[in-house]
Design a protein around this motif. Structure first.
Motif, PDB file in Angstrom:
ATOM      1  N   VAL A  36       0.837  -1.205   0.000  1.00 24.82           N
ATOM      2  CA  VAL A  36       0.000   0.000   0.000  1.00 24.82           C
ATOM      3  C   VAL A  36       0.870   1.252   0.000  1.00 24.82           C
ATOM      4  O   VAL A  36       0.631   2.195  -0.764  1.00 24.82           O
ATOM      5  CB  VAL A  36      -0.965  -0.010   1.203  1.00 24.82           C
ATOM      6  CG1 VAL A  36      -1.635   1.348   1.379  1.00 24.82           C
ATOM      7  CG2 VAL A  36      -2.020  -1.095   1.027  1.00 24.82           C
ATOM      8  N   LEU A  37       1.878   1.286   0.864  1.00 24.21           N
ATOM      9  CA  LEU A  37       2.738   2.469   0.949  1.00 24.21           C
ATOM     10  C   LEU A  37       3.444   2.737  -0.377  1.00 24.21           C
ATOM     11  O   LEU A  37       3.503   3.881  -0.851  1.00 24.21           O
ATOM     12  CB  LEU A  37       3.758   2.298   2.072  1.00 24.21           C
ATOM     13  CG  LEU A  37       3.203   2.370   3.494  1.00 24.21           C
ATOM     14  CD1 LEU A  37       4.229   1.851   4.499  1.00 24.21           C
ATOM     15  CD2 LEU A  37       2.797   3.796   3.843  1.00 24.21           C
ATOM     16  N   VAL A  38       3.984   1.696  -0.985  1.00 18.94           N
ATOM     17  CA  VAL A  38       4.717   1.874  -2.242  1.00 18.94           C
ATOM     18  C   VAL A  38       3.765   2.302  -3.354  1.00 18.94           C
ATOM     19  O   VAL A  38       4.082   3.202  -4.150  1.00 18.94           O
ATOM     20  CB  VAL A  38       5.475   0.583  -2.607  1.00 18.94           C
ATOM     21  CG1 VAL A  38       6.079   0.687  -4.008  1.00 18.94           C
ATOM     22  CG2 VAL A  38       6.569   0.310  -1.578  1.00 18.94           C
ATOM     23  N   HIS A  39       2.611   1.697  -3.423  1.00 17.33           N
ATOM     24  CA  HIS A  39       1.610   2.087  -4.413  1.00 17.33           C
ATOM     25  C   HIS A  39       1.251   3.568  -4.290  1.00 17.33           C
ATOM     26  O   HIS A  39       1.220   4.302  -5.282  1.00 17.33           O
ATOM     27  CB  HIS A  39       0.364   1.220  -4.210  1.00 17.33           C
ATOM     28  CG  HIS A  39      -0.893   1.797  -4.802  1.00 17.33           C
ATOM     29  ND1 HIS A  39      -1.160   1.782  -6.149  1.00 17.33           N
ATOM     30  CD2 HIS A  39      -1.937   2.423  -4.216  1.00 17.33           C
ATOM     31  CE1 HIS A  39      -2.325   2.365  -6.367  1.00 17.33           C
ATOM     32  NE2 HIS A  39      -2.820   2.759  -5.213  1.00 17.33           N
ATOM     33  N   GLU A  40       0.983   4.003  -3.076  1.00 21.39           N
ATOM     34  CA  GLU A  40       0.612   5.398  -2.851  1.00 21.39           C
ATOM     35  C   GLU A  40       1.713   6.353  -3.290  1.00 21.39           C
ATOM     36  O   GLU A  40       1.465   7.362  -3.958  1.00 21.39           O
ATOM     37  CB  GLU A  40       0.316   5.624  -1.369  1.00 21.39           C
ATOM     38  CG  GLU A  40      -0.926   4.941  -0.865  1.00 21.39           C
ATOM     39  CD  GLU A  40      -1.233   5.259   0.574  1.00 21.39           C
ATOM     40  OE1 GLU A  40      -2.338   4.942   1.013  1.00 21.39           O
ATOM     41  OE2 GLU A  40      -0.376   5.850   1.267  1.00 21.39           O
ATOM     42  N   HIS A 308      18.492   4.600   2.171  1.00 22.31           N
ATOM     43  CA  HIS A 308      18.082   3.608   1.180  1.00 22.31           C
ATOM     44  C   HIS A 308      18.220   2.185   1.695  1.00 22.31           C
ATOM     45  O   HIS A 308      17.684   1.258   1.079  1.00 22.31           O
ATOM     46  CB  HIS A 308      18.798   3.842  -0.148  1.00 22.31           C
ATOM     47  CG  HIS A 308      18.238   5.041  -0.852  1.00 22.31           C
ATOM     48  ND1 HIS A 308      18.700   6.313  -0.567  1.00 22.31           N
ATOM     49  CD2 HIS A 308      17.218   5.183  -1.742  1.00 22.31           C
ATOM     50  CE1 HIS A 308      17.996   7.186  -1.281  1.00 22.31           C
ATOM     51  NE2 HIS A 308      17.099   6.532  -1.989  1.00 22.31           N
ATOM     52  N   GLY A 309      18.885   2.004   2.827  1.00 21.87           N
ATOM     53  CA  GLY A 309      18.736   0.744   3.532  1.00 21.87           C
ATOM     54  C   GLY A 309      17.289   0.587   3.959  1.00 21.87           C
ATOM     55  O   GLY A 309      16.698  -0.495   3.848  1.00 21.87           O
ATOM     56  N   HIS A 310      16.702   1.682   4.444  1.00 28.44           N
ATOM     57  CA  HIS A 310      15.281   1.675   4.796  1.00 28.44           C
ATOM     58  C   HIS A 310      14.394   1.525   3.561  1.00 28.44           C
ATOM     59  O   HIS A 310      13.497   0.669   3.523  1.00 28.44           O
ATOM     60  CB  HIS A 310      14.912   2.957   5.533  1.00 28.44           C
ATOM     61  CG  HIS A 310      13.466   3.300   5.476  1.00 28.44           C
ATOM     62  ND1 HIS A 310      12.486   2.519   6.063  1.00 28.44           N
ATOM     63  CD2 HIS A 310      12.805   4.327   4.848  1.00 28.44           C
ATOM     64  CE1 HIS A 310      11.295   3.053   5.822  1.00 28.44           C
ATOM     65  NE2 HIS A 310      11.462   4.137   5.091  1.00 28.44           N
ATOM     66  N   ILE A 311      14.620   2.339   2.520  1.00 24.39           N
ATOM     67  CA  ILE A 311      13.723   2.324   1.364  1.00 24.39           C
ATOM     68  C   ILE A 311      13.774   0.980   0.635  1.00 24.39           C
ATOM     69  O   ILE A 311      12.731   0.420   0.266  1.00 24.39           O
ATOM     70  CB  ILE A 311      14.061   3.494   0.413  1.00 24.39           C
ATOM     71  CG1 ILE A 311      13.681   4.822   1.076  1.00 24.39           C
ATOM     72  CG2 ILE A 311      13.330   3.334  -0.923  1.00 24.39           C
ATOM     73  CD1 ILE A 311      14.073   6.054   0.290  1.00 24.39           C
ATOM     74  N   LEU A 312      14.962   0.421   0.447  1.00 23.81           N
ATOM     75  CA  LEU A 312      15.041  -0.870  -0.232  1.00 23.81           C
ATOM     76  C   LEU A 312      14.487  -1.989   0.643  1.00 23.81           C
ATOM     77  O   LEU A 312      13.894  -2.952   0.120  1.00 23.81           O
ATOM     78  CB  LEU A 312      16.478  -1.168  -0.651  1.00 23.81           C
ATOM     79  CG  LEU A 312      17.059  -0.242  -1.726  1.00 23.81           C
ATOM     80  CD1 LEU A 312      18.450  -0.704  -2.136  1.00 23.81           C
ATOM     81  CD2 LEU A 312      16.155  -0.150  -2.946  1.00 23.81           C
ATOM     82  N   SER A 313      14.636  -1.888   1.960  1.00 23.75           N
ATOM     83  CA  SER A 313      13.996  -2.869   2.851  1.00 23.75           C
ATOM     84  C   SER A 313      12.481  -2.792   2.711  1.00 23.75           C
ATOM     85  O   SER A 313      11.785  -3.816   2.739  1.00 23.75           O
ATOM     86  CB  SER A 313      14.414  -2.630   4.304  1.00 23.75           C
ATOM     87  OG  SER A 313      15.778  -2.911   4.500  1.00 23.75           O
ATOM     88  N   LEU A 314      11.952  -1.567   2.568  1.00 21.28           N
ATOM     89  CA  LEU A 314      10.520  -1.402   2.340  1.00 21.28           C
ATOM     90  C   LEU A 314      10.107  -2.072   1.034  1.00 21.28           C
ATOM     91  O   LEU A 314       9.100  -2.791   0.976  1.00 21.28           O
ATOM     92  CB  LEU A 314      10.168   0.085   2.303  1.00 21.28           C
ATOM     93  CG  LEU A 314       8.716   0.437   1.944  1.00 21.28           C
ATOM     94  CD1 LEU A 314       7.790   0.139   3.118  1.00 21.28           C
ATOM     95  CD2 LEU A 314       8.595   1.905   1.532  1.00 21.28           C
ATOM     96  N   GLY A 335       9.364   9.937   8.828  1.00 17.23           N
ATOM     97  CA  GLY A 335       8.262  10.707   9.386  1.00 17.23           C
ATOM     98  C   GLY A 335       7.315  11.228   8.328  1.00 17.23           C
ATOM     99  O   GLY A 335       6.105  11.339   8.549  1.00 17.23           O
ATOM    100  N   ALA A 336       7.845  11.538   7.162  1.00 15.00           N
ATOM    101  CA  ALA A 336       7.006  12.058   6.079  1.00 15.00           C
ATOM    102  C   ALA A 336       6.220  10.964   5.371  1.00 15.00           C
ATOM    103  O   ALA A 336       5.104  11.211   4.910  1.00 15.00           O
ATOM    104  CB  ALA A 336       7.869  12.811   5.066  1.00 15.00           C
ATOM    105  N   TRP A 337       6.779   9.743   5.291  1.00 22.66           N
ATOM    106  CA  TRP A 337       6.199   8.758   4.380  1.00 22.66           C
ATOM    107  C   TRP A 337       5.884   7.393   4.978  1.00 22.66           C
ATOM    108  O   TRP A 337       4.889   6.775   4.595  1.00 22.66           O
ATOM    109  CB  TRP A 337       7.143   8.556   3.174  1.00 22.66           C
ATOM    110  CG  TRP A 337       7.430   9.832   2.472  1.00 22.66           C
ATOM    111  CD1 TRP A 337       8.598  10.548   2.494  1.00 22.66           C
ATOM    112  CD2 TRP A 337       6.522  10.600   1.668  1.00 22.66           C
ATOM    113  NE1 TRP A 337       8.480  11.700   1.751  1.00 22.66           N
ATOM    114  CE2 TRP A 337       7.211  11.756   1.229  1.00 22.66           C
ATOM    115  CE3 TRP A 337       5.204  10.412   1.272  1.00 22.66           C
ATOM    116  CZ2 TRP A 337       6.618  12.718   0.420  1.00 22.66           C
ATOM    117  CZ3 TRP A 337       4.605  11.367   0.469  1.00 22.66           C
ATOM    118  CH2 TRP A 337       5.319  12.507   0.049  1.00 22.66           C
ATOM    119  N   ASN A 338       6.726   6.867   5.852  1.00 21.75           N
ATOM    120  CA  ASN A 338       6.623   5.437   6.175  1.00 21.75           C
ATOM    121  C   ASN A 338       6.538   5.133   7.664  1.00 21.75           C
ATOM    122  O   ASN A 338       6.824   4.016   8.071  1.00 21.75           O
ATOM    123  CB  ASN A 338       7.828   4.689   5.581  1.00 21.75           C
ATOM    124  CG  ASN A 338       7.876   4.773   4.069  1.00 21.75           C
ATOM    125  OD1 ASN A 338       6.856   4.723   3.399  1.00 21.75           O
ATOM    126  ND2 ASN A 338       9.084   4.931   3.527  1.00 21.75           N
TER     127      ASN A 338
END
Length: 362
Positions: A36-40, A308-314, A335-338
């Motif tokens: 859902v988060l990535v789609h949004e 991007h450790g966080h973003i790629l893990s997402l 805080g802004a997104w995830n």
């Protein structure tokens, strides 16, 4: 090679429209899935970019990250996918910070927009990238110049003020930012109303693990100028873990990428210098991103202070604990997104990181 970008049809279409409730509400809201988060965020990226780039329009994409940091390659590839989806064509001109050529750009793009790759180098922490940004504003007054989503950090407020004046003189500069602190700085210090936009790497879409985990925890921790006060060695008590960073790469990676890119270009019938350069850039970025995804996939979970450790893990839908970098970039982005991602824990110290890892194991 596994696909680095899933098609829009696989992600967009059957999920809620994020433009009605961005970011999932406040920190107490229901936990949310990676899908859902990535789609949004992919939809928000398309919305933002559609305002500055038209179908069929020739454009330049500059500041290719020709270095080993995996996150920057993820940003490049996400931006490439996003821009090509919207414009229906690849960039007519690409360049690194060292390879930029004004005459070649003008010949390739005409009066089309110049897009600057996103990341975390807006400011004076990484001055070579800021130098290019300022040079573009000086050389191309009035031409649309779009800075793709960035985090901002100036130590020298005098340089920030000089950039603000350059932006005013230029008259057609769009700045996109990834977090609220950067948006406030842009407004207060630069006099720019900057739209808040997710990081372009998210446009790669959900990813599959590249390997079966062989350790419980991958510790992806910074060794560069942005590392915070957390000592890497302090995680020595964490059993069945692997400590890594991704800013060092195999010595033959560039040579292999160049060889494969040459074959790709020949098979596609690409003979222009610009097209061959783009093929090389994309090949380098893909190999670097694959290396990073493989590193993360070695763990059942991740502890990282890299954004991007966080973003790629997402994107991998992997449980992970996020620590901050030196100036709050990681926590600001989350805080802004995830902040409501179901498999994420935030930490401020080794102790809270270990506690968060324990929670994820339950």
């Amino acid at each position: 090679m596994p696909s680095l970008r899933n098609s829009s049809a696989m992600i967009i279409g059957d999920l809620p429209d994020p433009r009605r409730s961005r970011n999932g509400g406040d920190a107490g809201a229901t936990l949310r899935s990676s899908a859902v988060l990535v789609h949004e965020q992919r939809l928000l990226l398309r919305d933002a970019m559609a305002k500055v780039l038209s179908p069929g329009q020739a454009y330049a994409l500059v500041d290719f990250p020709n270095f080993s940091n995996v996150g920057d390659s993820a940003i490049w590839l996400g931006a490439r996918a996003l821009l090509e989806d919207l414009a229906g064509r690849p960039p007519a001109y690409v360049a690194t910070i060292k390879g930029f050529n004004e005459a070649a750009l003008t010949a390739a793009v005409g009066s089309g927009p110049i897009l600057i790759n996103g990341g975390g180098n807006f400011g004076d922490l990484w001055p070579a990238h800021q130098d290019l940004r300022e040079e573009l504003l000086r050389r191309f007054p009035g031409r649309p110049i779009i800075q793709l989503p960035q985090s901002i950090k100036f130590h020298d407020l005098g340089r920030a003020q000089r950039f603000a004046e350059l932006g005013r003189q230029h008259g057609n500069f769009t700045l996109m930012v990834r977090d609220e602190a950067s948006r406030e700085f842009a407004r207060e210090a630069l006099g720019i109303e900057a739209p808040l936009v997710p990081d372009c790497a998210v446009y790669l879409g959900p990813q599959q693990r590249r390997a079966t985990p062989d350790v419980a925890t991958v510790l992806l921790l910074r060794t560069d100028e942005e590392r915070a006060g957390v000592e890497r060695g302090a995680f020595g008590s964490l059993e069945n873990s692997r400590l890594v960073d991704w800013i060092e790469e195999p010595a033959n990676l560039f040579k292999n990428a160049k060889r494969r890119a040459r074959v790709e270009a020949l098979m596609r019938g690409q003979f222009s210098r610009s097209a061959r350069r783009l093929t090389l850039f994309d090949r380098l970025a893909r190999q670097r991103l694959e290396r990073g995804l493989a590193m993360l996939s070695e763990g059942e979970a991740v502890i990282t202070d890299r954004l991007h450790g966080h973003i790629l893990s997402l994107l991998l839908d992997m449980p992970h604990v996020a620590l901050d970098n030196s100036y709050g970039k990681v926590s600001g982005y989350i805080g802004a997104w995830n902040r409501n991602y179901e498999h994420l824990r935030l930490a401020t110290s080794v102790e809270t990181a270990l506690a968060g890892r324990g929670e994820l194991a339950r």
